[in-house]
Scaffold this active site. Structure first.
Site, PDB file in Angstrom:
ATOM      1  N   GLU B 129       0.834  -1.205   0.000  1.00  0.00           N
ATOM      2  CA  GLU B 129       0.000   0.000   0.000  1.00  0.00           C
ATOM      3  C   GLU B 129       0.870   1.256   0.000  1.00  0.00           C
ATOM      4  O   GLU B 129       0.549   2.252  -0.650  1.00  0.00           O
ATOM      5  CB  GLU B 129      -0.913   0.016   1.239  1.00  0.00           C
ATOM      6  CG  GLU B 129      -2.014  -1.034   1.220  1.00  0.00           C
ATOM      7  CD  GLU B 129      -3.137  -0.672   0.265  1.00  0.00           C
ATOM      8  OE1 GLU B 129      -2.888  -0.682  -0.965  1.00  0.00           O
ATOM      9  OE2 GLU B 129      -4.262  -0.402   0.744  1.00  0.00           O
ATOM     10  N   THR B 182      -6.899   9.369  -4.101  1.00  0.00           N
ATOM     11  CA  THR B 182      -6.901   9.159  -2.651  1.00  0.00           C
ATOM     12  C   THR B 182      -6.400  10.407  -1.934  1.00  0.00           C
ATOM     13  O   THR B 182      -6.943  10.807  -0.900  1.00  0.00           O
ATOM     14  CB  THR B 182      -6.015   7.949  -2.285  1.00  0.00           C
ATOM     15  OG1 THR B 182      -6.494   6.827  -3.017  1.00  0.00           O
ATOM     16  CG2 THR B 182      -6.094   7.629  -0.808  1.00  0.00           C
TER      17      THR B 182
END
Lengths: 308, 308
Positions: B129, B182
């Protein structure tokens, strides 16, 4: 149905570290005893109270204020005499006004043959908190009235949930006999908090509740973290960090401020550890000139209940 | 042990309304299929990927980056070829990079004969991630790798807990095919939040987790409230309020933004309702020129797993 009842109204621990304004539980070993006597006049009277500091006027004492509004709303044709035997000091952070308020709601609804629902009784008890502290807070009265471990999921509409209580969960409490005004304890908190702290807090609420369901004492302990209120409020409580450290060293699962303080609670697994934790907390205050009281208790699963 | 494995890596819904950065669950009907082939050279290669937008370079693709560091740390004397078949678009809010990262962690540990613990695998997936999004977030990878409903209780130390999943809990998802970065979804959030909103949020986290343990669908629905991220992030998602309203009218227990969006998820009791909810959400986007994909799924209890 009796015309006179005697009830036990447990002391309560609100917030429970991570669950600020949302969690609370009731104690078995600490609380008030109240006697309610149904009378033929419509008067609501505080006939006896074992401490001088609390008001006796019907509208100012939270117990009689709750009794009055419930009897009015139910259009009852009777009154009550109320005797209050406080088992612990007010201003302790152990929900003293909640005990009186919840006790009155329970007793009046008893005389009214359960005219009101549990939810309505909770709201009347919250009204008592409003009378006593200026704010209709639900956590202490919910824990007191229902017993066990409670979650205030929502205020509008009021939604209170009972959580499971692991069998060996024990509580140690030390009450340093100093005064912290609820308003001061409120004012010391910031109105805004970092979102990162908020996340830490709700992750721990999740962990604590999961721990209660799973009987996972280790998880319960790890989740007893308060990054929101404790860092501020602990400055109002002498020796808080030392008490916490010694309690953890003695085996406590976790330690926090009870309500808005000054009482400090610890959760432990088993009575032996809880006693050792209480002793460790006591030893800290023994070295000071602050007076204190210490309690070791199971979590009260009954809430307010008839005695004798 | 095989030299080639094919795995399913579920899509995931993070945050789950009240549980911003703390809760997530995996989907059964949506995910990627990845094929890992053990090779004799120490090279780690992305040999095939069914979308052009994702990087193929070993250090930039999160799957190969995870594979590389795990094989290095284990001092392995082999390499892998990785084929990625994305089953849903990246940038959906359904944890696309988490699927690849968790898939790689699972597959490499398989070839390493479970050399690493589950906790270590989670950390390697979190590293994926970091490579993909710049931040080692745990919610999507935990839900993907472990399956079910997960709580990230703590990051330091990492403490991930699995929560129970009621049998009839079904998920409807609509993915409007627009791009939300994001970082933009992060930047739109305030750094500080009112303590009153934080309390609402953790009270609902408590309610949601209690609802999962109690199989209480009504409580689950009532607790799916997000006063922290949704009010800001919904402005990035066209027709969010209408989709939510129609989904609730169709019987959804609750509706929220999946991860940082733009996908919208709804939880329902039972497949029939979940299908009606998906249709209601679809009908909203049908009236626009926005392309969309809709999914109806159970919650995936297995996490990443071998197929064929």
């Amino acid at each position: 149905m009796k015309n006179q009842i005697k009830i036990f109204c447990p002391a309560t621990v609100a917030n429970v570290s991570c669950g600020f304004d949302a969690l609370g539980f009731a104690l078995e070993a600490v609380g008030d005893v109240m006697t309610f006597t149904k009378t033929e006049t419509k008067a609501i009277r505080i006939t006896k109270i074992n401490v001088d500091s609390l008001p006796k006027e019907t509208d100012k004492n939270c117990a009689s204020a709750v009794a009055k509004i419930m009897l009015e709303d139910a259009k009852a044709n009777f009154g009550v005499d109320i005797e209050i035997h406080k088992g612990y000091k007010s201003g302790s952070g152990l929900g003293s006004s909640a005990s009186s308020s919840a006790g009155a709601a329970f007793a009046i609804n008893y005389f009214l043959n359960n005219y009101f629902t549990e939810q309505q009784c909770l709201k009347y008890a919250m009204y008592g908190e409003q009378v006593a502290c200026g704010s209709p807070i639900a956590d202490n009265v919910s824990a007191c009235l229902l017993g066990g471990f409670v979650l205030i999921r929502s205020y509008e509409p009021l939604d209170v949930r009972q959580l499971p209580v692991p069998n060996d969960l024990m509580v140690s409490v030390i009450h340093p006999q100093i005064e912290i005004k609820t308003q001061d304890a409120r004012d010391i908190l910031p109105k805004d908090i970092p979102i990162t702290n908020a996340i830490t807090q709700w992750a721990n609420v999740g962990g604590l509740i999961s721990g209660l369901y799973e009987n996972d004492y280790d998880l319960i302990g790890k989740s007893l973290v308060d990054v929101v209120a404790e860092p501020y409020r602990k400055t109002l409580i002498p020796n808080f960090d030392t008490v916490k450290e010694h309690a953890l060293n003695a085996g406590a699962l976790g330690v926090g401020i009870s309500g808005s303080g000054p009482s400090i609670f610890a959760l432990s697994k088993g009575l032996t550890t809880a006693k050792a934790v209480a002793e460790a907390m006591t030893n800290v205050y023994k070295t000071t000139d602050i007076e204190y009281k210490t309690y070791v208790s199971k979590i009260n699963l009954k809430g307010v209940h008839l005695i004798d």
